[in-house]
Motif scaffolding. Sequence first.
Motif, short mmCIF file in Angstrom:
data_model
loop_
_atom_site.label_atom_id
_atom_site.label_comp_id
_atom_site.label_asym_id
_atom_site.label_seq_id
_atom_site.Cartn_x
_atom_site.Cartn_y
_atom_site.Cartn_z
N GLY A 272 -4.60 8.11 -2.22
CA GLY A 272 -3.40 8.69 -1.59
C GLY A 272 -3.17 8.04 -0.25
O GLY A 272 -3.04 6.82 -0.15
N ASN A 273 -3.14 8.85 0.81
CA ASN A 273 -2.96 8.32 2.15
C ASN A 273 -4.30 7.83 2.72
O ASN A 273 -5.37 8.38 2.39
N GLU A 274 -4.23 6.84 3.59
CA GLU A 274 -5.45 6.31 4.20
C GLU A 274 -6.25 7.41 4.89
O GLU A 274 -7.48 7.42 4.87
N TRP A 275 -5.54 8.35 5.52
CA TRP A 275 -6.19 9.39 6.33
C TRP A 275 -6.62 10.63 5.53
O TRP A 275 -7.14 11.58 6.08
N ASP A 276 -6.44 10.60 4.22
CA ASP A 276 -6.83 11.76 3.42
C ASP A 276 -8.35 11.99 3.45
O ASP A 276 -8.82 13.12 3.27
N GLY A 305 -11.87 -1.06 -4.09
CA GLY A 305 -11.67 -0.08 -3.03
C GLY A 305 -10.95 -0.68 -1.84
O GLY A 305 -10.90 -1.90 -1.67
N GLN A 306 -10.40 0.19 -0.98
CA GLN A 306 -9.73 -0.27 0.24
C GLN A 306 -9.99 0.72 1.37
O GLN A 306 -9.81 1.94 1.20
N LEU A 350 -10.58 6.27 4.78
CA LEU A 350 -11.20 5.96 3.49
C LEU A 350 -10.44 6.51 2.29
O LEU A 350 -10.93 6.45 1.16
N GLY A 351 -9.20 7.03 2.51
CA GLY A 351 -8.54 7.78 1.45
C GLY A 351 -7.54 7.04 0.60
O GLY A 351 -6.97 7.62 -0.33
N ALA A 352 -7.28 5.77 0.85
CA ALA A 352 -6.14 5.10 0.21
C ALA A 352 -6.31 4.91 -1.29
O ALA A 352 -5.35 5.05 -2.06
N VAL A 353 -7.52 4.59 -1.74
CA VAL A 353 -7.75 4.25 -3.15
C VAL A 353 -8.84 5.15 -3.70
O VAL A 353 -9.82 5.46 -3.02
N ALA A 354 -8.66 5.60 -4.95
CA ALA A 354 -9.67 6.44 -5.59
C ALA A 354 -10.94 5.63 -5.79
O ALA A 354 -10.97 4.65 -6.55
N ALA A 355 -12.01 6.02 -5.07
CA ALA A 355 -13.27 5.28 -5.14
C ALA A 355 -14.36 6.09 -4.46
O ALA A 355 -14.08 7.04 -3.70
#
Length: 370
Positions: A272-276, A305-306, A350-355
């Motif tokens: 989702g968002n980077e800050w999630d 991951g990102q 750490l929230g941008a990509v599901a990982a």
Amino acid sequence: MLNKDLSTKLAKGLLVAGCVVTLAACGGGFGQDYDSPFEEPTPTPEPTPGPEPTPVPAPVDNNILPNSEFEDGSGDDFTGWSKLNSADTITAVTSDTCAGRGMQAVSAGGDPWSVQVSSPEFDTTIGADYTATMWIKSSVADATMRFSTSALNGAQYGGDNVIGTSWQQVVWNFQPNSDAMQLVLDLGASATTYLIDDVKIVPGLEPDPSSCPHTDGGSAGPTNLLSNGGFESGDGDAFTDWTVENGASGVSATAAEVHGGSRALQAVAAGGNEWDVQVTSARADTVVGTTYVASMWVKAAAAGGQVRFSTKTDIDVAQYQGLQTVGTDWTEISFEFAADDVKTSMVLDLGAVAATYYIDDVSLTEKPAE
């Protein structure tokens, strides 16, 4: 006619009489061929030698151990050094060292040799005096370690050294029993994490004069401004001096996937968002306009991951790094920025990509002058 002996005597007498009247008649040959009528001059006495000056001691910084500061090597390997036991717990570190690159060793406690590192081979003179030194610190007080040797004619063992939580130099004097040998660091006796740097051997009984951090001409390594950058301190899934801003349910401690030490941070992101999913360090002192470098070691459970760094300050003007792609191997990610406030926190977005991510050895250092 005068005989030959009388003629010779008469000649000598006339010559001596002539010398009495005029010294010039004696010439340089008088004292050689004839008996001199004069006393020989008293020879000038030789000066009495004074005491020998005290010799100036030779500089002690004559280390004979190759790669003694662990600067050579890639990844977690150290050129010339061998990991004899518990190799997976012996890693390279670049923060909290004497300068540059150092060694970290994690021990669960047990036999001294259960965590063991051996130096490159070096030449010695059997029976001569040598001094081994190293700089070391422990994550707990009153840990113990020792030096030993590996050589054709059998091992030699030093006594136990008590290691505290601040950098200290330990010293061992020994006399080799072989003309080529290796120095061994026995690090397994105590349950602790050691940081080690500047392992040296010099001839004689005086230890190497180095300091930690280095103070010789400005060669000191950069100081990590973040406390608990290795996530070693904390209870359960909490990390001292770090705050989970978002996604707390997915952030935990792990001992299974670490870059160094015995503990790292694990974060599970749904995407989702980077800050999630966001973890923030304690405030560090910074100088406005000065350039700093933030770095972290990170890997993901699967490729793709990102993650990124951002900053948090009291003036609420954040700076953001572009997203960095993370694979399944430990990778160091760095972010360079100019400070815009006197206090700065580093934020792990750490929230941008599901990982599932594993993060360790986070640092913030002032960029060295070029």
